[in-house]
Scaffold this motif. Structure first.
Motif, PDB file in Angstrom:
ATOM      1  N   ARG B  73       0.873  -1.181   0.000  1.00 46.43           N
ATOM      2  CA  ARG B  73       0.000   0.000   0.000  1.00 46.43           C
ATOM      3  C   ARG B  73       0.908   1.228   0.000  1.00 46.43           C
ATOM      4  NH1 ARG B  73      -2.537   2.278   4.370  1.00 46.43           N
ATOM      5  NH2 ARG B  73      -1.714   0.640   5.697  1.00 46.43           N
ATOM      6  N   VAL B  74       0.631   2.165  -0.903  1.00 45.08           N
ATOM      7  CA  VAL B  74       1.488   3.349  -1.039  1.00 45.08           C
ATOM      8  C   VAL B  74       0.682   4.592  -0.663  1.00 45.08           C
ATOM      9  CG1 VAL B  74       2.888   4.718  -2.620  1.00 45.08           C
ATOM     10  CG2 VAL B  74       2.781   2.244  -2.895  1.00 45.08           C
ATOM     11  N   GLU B  75       1.266   5.458   0.187  1.00 44.03           N
ATOM     12  CA  GLU B  75       0.633   6.736   0.521  1.00 44.03           C
ATOM     13  C   GLU B  75       1.596   7.863   0.185  1.00 44.03           C
ATOM     14  OE1 GLU B  75      -0.415   6.635   4.612  1.00 44.03           O
ATOM     15  OE2 GLU B  75      -1.940   5.082   4.318  1.00 44.03           O
ATOM     16  N   GLY B  76       1.061   9.071   0.152  1.00 44.92           N
ATOM     17  CA  GLY B  76       1.909  10.212  -0.175  1.00 44.92           C
ATOM     18  C   GLY B  76       1.708  10.600  -1.617  1.00 44.92           C
ATOM     19  N   LYS B  77       2.616  11.410  -2.133  1.00 45.54           N
ATOM     20  CA  LYS B  77       2.410  11.957  -3.455  1.00 45.54           C
ATOM     21  C   LYS B  77       3.672  11.790  -4.292  1.00 45.54           C
ATOM     22  CE  LYS B  77       0.059  15.868  -5.411  1.00 45.54           C
ATOM     23  NZ  LYS B  77      -0.500  17.176  -5.172  1.00 45.54           N
ATOM     24  N   ILE B  78       3.519  11.211  -5.481  1.00 46.88           N
ATOM     25  CA  ILE B  78       4.653  11.144  -6.409  1.00 46.88           C
ATOM     26  C   ILE B  78       4.195  11.780  -7.711  1.00 46.88           C
ATOM     27  CG2 ILE B  78       6.289   9.676  -7.632  1.00 46.88           C
ATOM     28  CD1 ILE B  78       5.938   7.598  -5.461  1.00 46.88           C
ATOM     29  N   GLU B  79       4.909  12.804  -8.146  1.00 47.66           N
ATOM     30  CA  GLU B  79       4.523  13.495  -9.368  1.00 47.66           C
ATOM     31  C   GLU B  79       5.558  13.275 -10.451  1.00 47.66           C
ATOM     32  OE1 GLU B  79       3.959  17.557  -8.315  1.00 47.66           O
ATOM     33  OE2 GLU B  79       1.830  17.255  -7.861  1.00 47.66           O
ATOM     34  N   MET B  80       5.081  13.221 -11.682  1.00 42.80           N
ATOM     35  CA  MET B  80       5.983  13.171 -12.820  1.00 42.80           C
ATOM     36  C   MET B  80       5.569  14.306 -13.741  1.00 42.80           C
ATOM     37  SD  MET B  80       6.607  10.019 -15.366  1.00 42.80           S
ATOM     38  CE  MET B  80       7.793  10.103 -16.668  1.00 42.80           C
TER      39      MET B  80
END
Lengths: 485, 264
Positions: B73-80
């Motif tokens: 499970r992944v939380e947080g923010k990753i932007e490209m």
């Protein structure tokens, strides 16, 4: 001494040997087992094995050889004129054995040795006494046969005694030999392990020798068949019409065609369904679905084929006739290649799916990751990476299923009928090699006629066929398996 | 360390991908905590740290490979490029075409060399003709420095190549889809020193076209190939900065301990 009692004695001796060997080993190092080459129980086991194994082997060989030897001496006592019309030496010999057993019964009922000797000299009285004791004989006893029986009894009893003495002597000899060898340096563990290795070799040779025996018996009887029926007609004739009065046509082609046709339809059902089920189970199904669905699918494999046969006979056959073959004008019979083929296909689904599932699971996860990492969807990954990687194994699984289909009997008997026909119409009744093997060998028929012996030639052909398929399957699986290891 | 190459370390300061407060859980295990990283465009970024520190886990967040692990499970923010890659409108499959990946063990498909490289372009429909596909295959193999070794046997199975060649084939395969970021998870750990040197040289060349993120256990390798280094420890991003600084003048005592071999 009976074989049972002798076995008990030998086992007792072996147990004694175990205790003694163990004790001697411990005593030889003054109670400090670390000074021994092996653990104390290995010394015990080595003595027990040397006591029991050679003796039991002797008993086994003796039990096989003794009857042969006795038969050959007793047969000499029966003169040609003792063998009546329509009788044979074997039949007379079985009378001898029967009378000898009868005399055993009399002895058990309390007859003394003198009484028996008198009875043997008087066949008429012997027959009466045997009848009283419950051993009925059809014909009068020939004096020669009576004496032969008495001699037979004597030899059997003597053989038994000699066997017991020899076995016990061998056991004691082995016991002493092994017990004296127990020293701290003696490599008892290695000796015990080599016994175990011989046991393992023995077990695997049983399987191999049985296979060879089966093949030889098939070859032998087939050779008989080809002595009285031309091989050319068997392999090239297109008609199968056995007549038990003689003059039959025993061409294998109608049967082989039926076999291949039914198997083909069976695989046509089983391969796509089984394969897709395997792909779903191994790639898409969640662990929970998989844990339920896989065993459920494998239950199909546990259903006896006769039950599938009933299903074909009662359900599938009439359904196909009423809804397909009759409306389409293709046939009137509920037994048809189609019926048997479809039901056989259902039977084969678990074979195909279970084997393929294992093979697909064996494709390394790294390949799937590689494909996902390039932006492929799950279905693209399955289609273009997983399936091609698993293909050799899947082909092997399909060939295994094919050889099962070819050997299947019950479904075909009940589903496809018994008419040997060369036809392309799948709604017509046909029959297969296996069904004809059964029908040629059941019933009261003379065993030396080509109509009966043809069963062995059919069996051999079938065997060669399925063996070839299995070898091909193994070859394919092995050849391509190296690819990702 | 490697002071002569400091001039090469001049990089654009434009962030290609940026991660903020990323948390990853495997079931109840909190594997990655509060990770903030900016992956710069046309830069090689190295992730170092002891085994189990979360660097591979973080790498797999960048192309959503963790989606294929049921318990993750992944939380947080990753932007490209300013777009959230965990947005529901983003198809992870499309994302992975833009963020390619090379794995620890070479994993060529059981297909021919040509088909291995053509796999990505084919499934994404990047080419319109056979000739165009041939060209993509050739340029990808050239970029992976493999063309000269395999040009005469493009139809031979990819599994028949040597380990180093297989890994370069996997790089060619990833390059063929035209990625904007290339993730490499210990790409040299199964290779001998010569093959490693070839792959490292290749990484340096690939930097001119896109960002490369490499996870490695070898600090020499990180120092040799990267311009930015991130040090992970026990699920935390301890320190992130210019490679030369990290190796010569780390600000965190844990980084220094790891680099000098006292923890790991």
């Amino acid at each position: 001494m009976s074989v049972g009692l002798l076995s008990l004695l030998l086992l007792g001796l072996a147990a004694l040997g175990f205790g003694l060997g163990r004790q001697r080993a411990i005593a030889s190092v003054n109670g400090d087992a670390r000074g021994l080459h092996s653990l104390p129980q290995y010394y015990g086991s080595s003595v027990a094995l040397f006591t029991a194994v050679p003796a039991f082997l002797l008993v086994l060989v003796w039990l096989i050889v003794q009857p042969v030897v006795i038969e050959s001496t007793i047969t000499g006592m029966i003169l040609p004129e003792d063998i009546g019309d329509g009788s044979t030496r074997e039949l007379v010999m079985s009378d001898v054995r029967r009378i000898a057993e009868g005399i055993d019964v009399l002895v058990a009922n309390g007859a003394t040795g003198d009484e028996i000797a008198a009875l043997v000299a008087d066949p008429v009285a012997l027959k009466a006494r045997l009848g009283d004791a419950g051993v009925a004989l059809a014909a009068d006893i020939n004096p020669h046969v009576a004496t032969a029986s008495a001699a037979y009894r004597g030899e059997v009893a003597m053989g038994r005694t000699m066997m017991s003495v020899a076995a016990l002597a061998l056991a004691v000899a082995g016991f002493l030999f092994a017990a004296l060898r127990v020293t701290p340096q003696f490599r008892a563990r290695n000796v015990v392990e080599s016994f175990i290795r011989v046991l393992l070799i023995g077990a695997s040779s049983v399987a191999i020798l049985t296979t060879i025996g089966i093949i030889l018996s098939l070859v032998f009887e087939s050779w008989h068949f080809f002595q009285i029926y031309p091989a050319k007609d068997f392999f090239f004739s297109l008609t199968w019409s056995p007549k038990f009065g003689g003059g039959s046509d025993l061409g294998i082609w109608p049967l082989l065609w039926g076999t291949l046709y039914v198997s083909f339809i069976g695989l046509l059902v089983a391969v796509p369904v089984g394969l897709m089920a395997a792909i779903y189970l191994s790639e898409y199904a969640s662990p929970r679905v998989r844990s339920v669905a896989k065993p459920a699918l494998e239950i199909l494999a546990g259903i006896p084929s006769i039950v599938y046969g009933l299903f074909a006979l009662m359900t599938v056959g009439p359904f196909l006739r009423d809804y397909f073959s009759q409306p389409l004008g293709l046939g009137e019979s509920s037994s048809s290649v189609m019926t048997a083929g479809i039901v056989m296909g259902i039977m084969l689904i678990p074979y195909v799916s279970s084997l393929s599932d294992d093979i697909i699971n064996a494709v390394p996860q790294a390949l799937r990751d590689g494909s996902y990492g390039l932006g492929a969807t799950q279905s693209e990954t399955v289609k273009q990476v997983v399936f091609p990687a698993a293909l050799p194994g899947i082909v092997g699984a399909v060939l295994m299923a094919a050889s099962r289909a070819i050997g299947e009997t019950m479904i075909v008997v009940l589903g496809a009928g018994a008419a040997a026909k060369l036809s392309l119409n799948p709604f017509e009744a046909m029959t297969t090699v296996t069904v004809k093997i059964v029908s040629q060998l059941t019933g009261d028929t003379e065993f030396a006629s080509p109509e009966t012996l043809v069963a062995f030639a059919l069996g051999l052909t079938l065997f060669v066929f399925t063996l070839g398929l299995n070898i091909l399957a193994l070859y394919i699986v092995r050849k391509y398996r190296e690819q990702y290891e | 360390m490697n002071d002569m190459r400091l001039t090469e370390r001049a990089v654009t300061e434009k962030a290609k991908m940026s991660a903020r407060k990323v948390q990853v859980y495997y079931g109840s295990n909190h594997a990655l905590k509060d990770v903030d990283v900016d992956i710069l465009d046309k830069t090689v970024t190295a992730f170092i740290g002891p085994s189990g520190c979360g660097k591979s886990t973080f790498l797999r967040c960048l192309n959503r490979m963790n989606d294929t692990v049921a318990s993750a499970r992944v939380e947080g923010k990753i932007e490209m490029d300013g777009h959230d890659i965990y947005d529901t409108r983003v198809d992870p499959v499309q994302l992975r075409a833009k963020v390619g990946m090379v794995f620890q063990k070479p994993n060529p498909f059981p297909k021919s060399i040509y088909d291995n490289v053509a796999y990505g372009p084919k499934i994404h429909g990047l080419t319109r003709s056979k000739a165009e596909l041939d060209e993509v295959v050739e340029t990808s193999l050239r970029k992976a420095a493999l063309w000269n070794e395999v040009k005469d046997r493009l139809n031979a199975p990819g599994t028949g190549l040597s380990g180093g060649q297989q890994q370069r084939l996997c790089i060619a395969r990833a390059v063929a889809t035209g990625p904007e970021v290339l993730l490499m998870d210990e790409p040299c750990s199964a290779l001998d020193p010569i093959a490693t040197a070839q792959v490292e040289e290749l990484i340096d060349e690939l930097r001119s076209q896109f960002s490369v993120v490499i996870v490695t256990h070898s600090m020499q390798q990180a120092a040799r190939v990267s311009q930015r280094t991130a040090f992970f420890h026990l699920g935390y991003l301890v320190e992130y900065g210019e490679t030369g600084t990290i190796f010569t003048n780390p600000s965190d005592p844990r980084t220094e301990s790891y680099i000098t071999g006292r923890i790991g």
